[in-house]
Scaffold this motif. Structure first.
Motif, mmCIF file in Angstrom:
data_model
loop_
_atom_site.group_PDB
_atom_site.id
_atom_site.type_symbol
_atom_site.label_atom_id
_atom_site.label_comp_id
_atom_site.label_asym_id
_atom_site.label_seq_id
_atom_site.Cartn_x
_atom_site.Cartn_y
_atom_site.Cartn_z
ATOM 1 N N GLU A 65 0.836 -1.208 0.000
ATOM 2 C CA GLU A 65 0.000 0.000 0.000
ATOM 3 C C GLU A 65 0.866 1.252 0.000
ATOM 4 O O GLU A 65 0.606 2.208 -0.735
ATOM 5 N N ILE A 66 1.903 1.246 0.826
ATOM 6 C CA ILE A 66 2.818 2.387 0.866
ATOM 7 C C ILE A 66 3.517 2.570 -0.473
ATOM 8 O O ILE A 66 3.700 3.704 -0.939
ATOM 9 N N LYS A 69 1.491 4.531 -2.870
ATOM 10 C CA LYS A 69 1.455 5.955 -2.505
ATOM 11 C C LYS A 69 2.786 6.641 -2.794
ATOM 12 O O LYS A 69 2.812 7.781 -3.284
ATOM 13 N N SER A 70 3.877 5.964 -2.494
ATOM 14 C CA SER A 70 5.190 6.594 -2.714
ATOM 15 C C SER A 70 5.464 6.793 -4.199
ATOM 16 O O SER A 70 6.056 7.802 -4.600
ATOM 17 N N LEU A 73 3.479 9.777 -5.355
ATOM 18 C CA LEU A 73 4.132 11.008 -4.900
ATOM 19 C C LEU A 73 5.397 11.297 -5.700
ATOM 20 O O LEU A 73 5.706 12.466 -5.993
ATOM 21 N N GLN A 132 3.823 14.376 2.902
ATOM 22 C CA GLN A 132 3.255 13.039 2.757
ATOM 23 C C GLN A 132 4.350 11.974 2.661
ATOM 24 O O GLN A 132 4.197 10.874 3.191
ATOM 25 N N LEU A 136 4.887 8.799 5.243
ATOM 26 C CA LEU A 136 5.050 7.413 4.795
ATOM 27 C C LEU A 136 6.347 6.813 5.327
ATOM 28 O O LEU A 136 6.414 5.618 5.622
#
Length: 213
Positions: A65-66, A69-70, A73, A132, A136
């Motif tokens: 999941e991370i 997101k990373s 970003l 963000q 993380l």
């Protein structure tokens, strides 16, 4: 998505040469964005080197999941390099407008204020994205593969540098705004991002340091 002429598609050497040159762009705003993007990329690396390892099977779902997101970003921050150039160019173009008559002066002043608002919001968006990345990094530092956990520390330091660097551009552009309500609201948002970021950055760094020491 950035096009082939974007600074994001230059080689590292080319980008650094541009920073070092007498040209005003790319500049600190682009450097802030790339700092944040490097932080996001390093988090992705730690995630990729943790996912699939038997020792870390219990945290695999969290790191997947991370990772999503990373990577989002990283793409967002990389695109902000071009956004910074566009915002700066627009400000310079506004200051270059004619001011020979009262009408021209009024139009020029209005345009300057218009583009300064954009030039305030662009680095503020960079600050949000960098923050963000820092958020993380806390989970990655706790759960990531110990063999590469030092990179989680580098990630948070890079993202924090990006956040504080972009903040300087928010300050300088907000200072020139006549609309003080707009400016103060943006500065309030900035302080909400900056305030907890410093202690969190140090906390994550100490977690990583303890694991590598």
């Amino acid at each position: 998505m950035t096009d082939k002429t974007s600074p994001a598609n230059e080689t590292i050497q080319g980008f650094l040469d541009g920073l070092a040159s007498s040209a005003p762009t790319p500049g600190g705003g682009g450097a802030a964005a790339i700092s944040g993007a490097m932080g996001a990329a390093l988090l992705s690396m730690v995630c990729n080197l943790t996912i699939g390892k038997k020792k870390y099977v219990e945290v695999e779902g969290d790191l997947k999941e991370i990772l999503g997101k990373s990577e989002a970003l990283r793409a967002e921050l990389t695109g902000m390099i071009a956004d910074d150039v566009e915002a700066f160019d627009a400000v310079m173009a506004a200051y270059g407008l004619p001011k020979g008559t009262d009408e021209e002066k009024t139009a020029r002043a209005a345009k300057i204020q218009e583009v300064l608002k954009v030039a305030t919001d662009v680095p503020l968006a960079c600050c949000r994205a960098c923050r963000q990345v820092i958020d993380l990094a806390e989970a990655v530092a706790e759960k990531g593969n110990l063999n590469v956990i030092s990179d989680a520390g580098v990630a948070v330091l890079s993202a924090h540098a990006g956040l504080r660097s972009a903040a300087l551009n928010v300050y300088v552009n907000a200072k020139g705004l006549d609309d003080r309500g707009f400016a103060e609201e943006r500065l309030k948002q900035l302080e909400e991002l900056l305030g907890p970021a410093g202690p969190l950055n140090e906390k994550i760094y100490e977690v990583v340091k303890a694991k590598v020491n």
